[in-house]
Design an enzyme around this catalytic site. Sequence first.
Site, PDB file in Angstrom:
ATOM      1  N   GLY A 196       0.845  -1.197   0.000  1.00 25.04           N
ATOM      2  CA  GLY A 196       0.000   0.000   0.000  1.00 25.04           C
ATOM      3  C   GLY A 196       0.875   1.239   0.000  1.00 25.04           C
ATOM      4  O   GLY A 196       2.090   1.156   0.221  1.00 25.04           O
ATOM      5  N   LEU A 197       0.254   2.373  -0.222  1.00 35.37           N
ATOM      6  CA  LEU A 197       0.979   3.640  -0.266  1.00 35.37           C
ATOM      7  C   LEU A 197       1.658   3.943   1.067  1.00 35.37           C
ATOM      8  O   LEU A 197       1.259   3.408   2.106  1.00 35.37           O
ATOM      9  CB  LEU A 197      -0.005   4.772  -0.578  1.00 35.37           C
ATOM     10  CG  LEU A 197      -0.614   4.783  -1.986  1.00 35.37           C
ATOM     11  CD1 LEU A 197      -1.812   5.714  -2.024  1.00 35.37           C
ATOM     12  CD2 LEU A 197       0.434   5.200  -3.014  1.00 35.37           C
ATOM     13  N   LYS A 221      -0.207   0.451   6.656  1.00 42.77           N
ATOM     14  CA  LYS A 221       0.364  -0.906   6.629  1.00 42.77           C
ATOM     15  C   LYS A 221       1.040  -1.273   7.938  1.00 42.77           C
ATOM     16  O   LYS A 221       0.746  -2.296   8.547  1.00 42.77           O
ATOM     17  CB  LYS A 221       1.466  -1.013   5.555  1.00 42.77           C
ATOM     18  CG  LYS A 221       1.059  -0.930   4.136  1.00 42.77           C
ATOM     19  CD  LYS A 221       2.261  -1.114   3.210  1.00 42.77           C
ATOM     20  CE  LYS A 221       3.372  -0.101   3.408  1.00 42.77           C
ATOM     21  NZ  LYS A 221       2.968   1.294   3.218  1.00 42.77           N
ATOM     22  N   SER A 254       6.138  -1.664  -1.765  1.00 46.37           N
ATOM     23  CA  SER A 254       6.244  -2.574  -2.915  1.00 46.37           C
ATOM     24  C   SER A 254       5.243  -2.212  -4.009  1.00 46.37           C
ATOM     25  O   SER A 254       4.272  -2.932  -4.237  1.00 46.37           O
ATOM     26  CB  SER A 254       6.059  -4.031  -2.470  1.00 46.37           C
ATOM     27  OG  SER A 254       4.942  -4.190  -1.625  1.00 46.37           O
TER      28      SER A 254
END
Lengths: 311, 311
Positions: B147-148, B153, B221
């Site tokens: 995620g951004l 996260k 990622s």
Amino acid sequence: MIVRRDNLPSISHSIDCYLCAFSDTQIDPNNSYILKHTTQSTRCYIDKILYEINVNDLHRINKDSLNKNSIGRVKISTMDDLFFDSYDQNKITGSFILMDPGTYETVAVGMIKKDSSNDNIFYEDTIGKNHRELKQGHKTGVFWLTGLSGSGKTTIARGVEQDLFKRNYQVVILDGDNVRHGLCKDLGFTPEDRTENIRRIAHVAAILRDSGFIVLCSFISPLQEHRDMAREIVGDEFREIYIETDIKECIKRDVKGLYAKAIAGEIPNFTGISAPYEPPVNPDTHICTEFLDEVDSILVLREWIRDQTKL
Amino acid sequence: MIVRRDNLPSISHSIDCYLCAFSDTQIDPNNSYILKHTTQSTRCYIDKILYEINVNDLHRINKDSLNKNSIGRVKISTMDDLFFDSYDQNKITGSFILMDPGTYETVAVGMIKKDSSNDNIFYEDTIGKNHRELKQGHKTGVFWLTGLSGSGKTTIARGVEQDLFKRNYQVVILDGDNVRHGLCKDLGFTPEDRTENIRRIAHVAAILRDSGFIVLCSFISPLQEHRDMAREIVGDEFREIYIETDIKECIKRDVKGLYAKAIAGEIPNFTGISAPYEPPVNPDTHICTEFLDEVDSILVLREWIRDQTKL
């Protein structure tokens, strides 16, 4: 504990409290202590020293440890749940002492301020090594077995792993099998690549150690320089273990037929034949397989590791 | 169990036995079963199928699994100790059944030949994932949160870790903090280095998984290609989890002040601003933080992971 229905104690393994230190050795978040509270004793760690109180002006001082006669506010995690009240409410169930687990000397007295299990630090950090050690009941460490090919490193490591695993230790082996075809498959056998290989292995060992493991590393690792680098990367909990077996014995065993090939010149740079093996200058321990058979080697190393990883 | 002093049963969690399979689904070392022996039930794994017996000529056939109506000699590890005799000595304490843990269907009957805990395979191998899973009572897995920056996260991963740890799961987080300053400190931000970074992380995740962990990987990622590579390296137990947070919300939060700098052009190639984020094409699960707050996100993901790692 018999209590009134409307006056239940707090139940938690995280407490926020004041500590008054009176040991000659300082109170330090890296050590574990025995916390004695009412009739219960449990192992504990000091998670954090929030501040020390300057007893002259009551100002707060940032500190990483508490010296003799100083008072500080700290957060403590215990292995077992405590059933407590705040010291304000109840002097008996709100106080405790900390003892040194080696000498049973009382090193501090504590007054509980509150349950800190729901503090806003909750998601601030990952589960640390200290918490993992407390839970599993033993310390972590990286045990680096070095020795010639065929010296018995891997057999001994496997025996120790099996035995410790059965005793409910968190234990894992890191050897060529884990890394050769994966993490380090881009590396060859140039001096630079060999160095990088050991560097990566040491970092993985450190990650496994931080995850709570006793890590048994089994690598020929012929150069002292490389083993010193691994120690540097891993830090304090690194132990270098020399598995000493005479080269003649290794050649005689030659389980994988590698020595025969190396002697025939088919494998270049083979440690002990065409490349040097530097015995550890000052290993943390030493298993000499000339005097100990396989079973005894495992036994001796296992007991040594258990001793090194006592909480 | 009441026994004569001179006729004690064997006590072991490793047995060598004959199995007669009669399930439509084959008996396979990768599955776990419920072993019911006398009045006791315990979870078990088939360590190895030594051979199948050809019922026509009694010859041995090498097999990796047992089909319906076939008879094989196998080694089994159980979670709890069994108290048994060999089938030759005692038909009751020497026999057992295997059941499917999902359907409770009886899939095989077994006749115990002997205790195999001291077999010479003892030091042949390291402790495998199966044994670790049995002991800790849950499966392992690599849960890859993508995620951004600022999507939540790491907060979610930490919440899940804390919660699972308290429930006695083996759980660990792998994120930038573990690897950036250590294993991957030689890597920069070129496309090749970013790929190598993910490759190494995936291999470390696989090592942690093999050591028994639920591994929570928290990395931006941004490229599907990289996440696919990680899945390829880790294998079956890889789960891609998309932490979806609107970029506007991430910019608003901007906990580390990175978006402000990126928008001002001070950080080049910043995901979501000056570099693309490719949302997962087909994630295994999806947490949409527009609809779930932090606590609920943790709860939902935790329950999903518990379900995915049921033995």
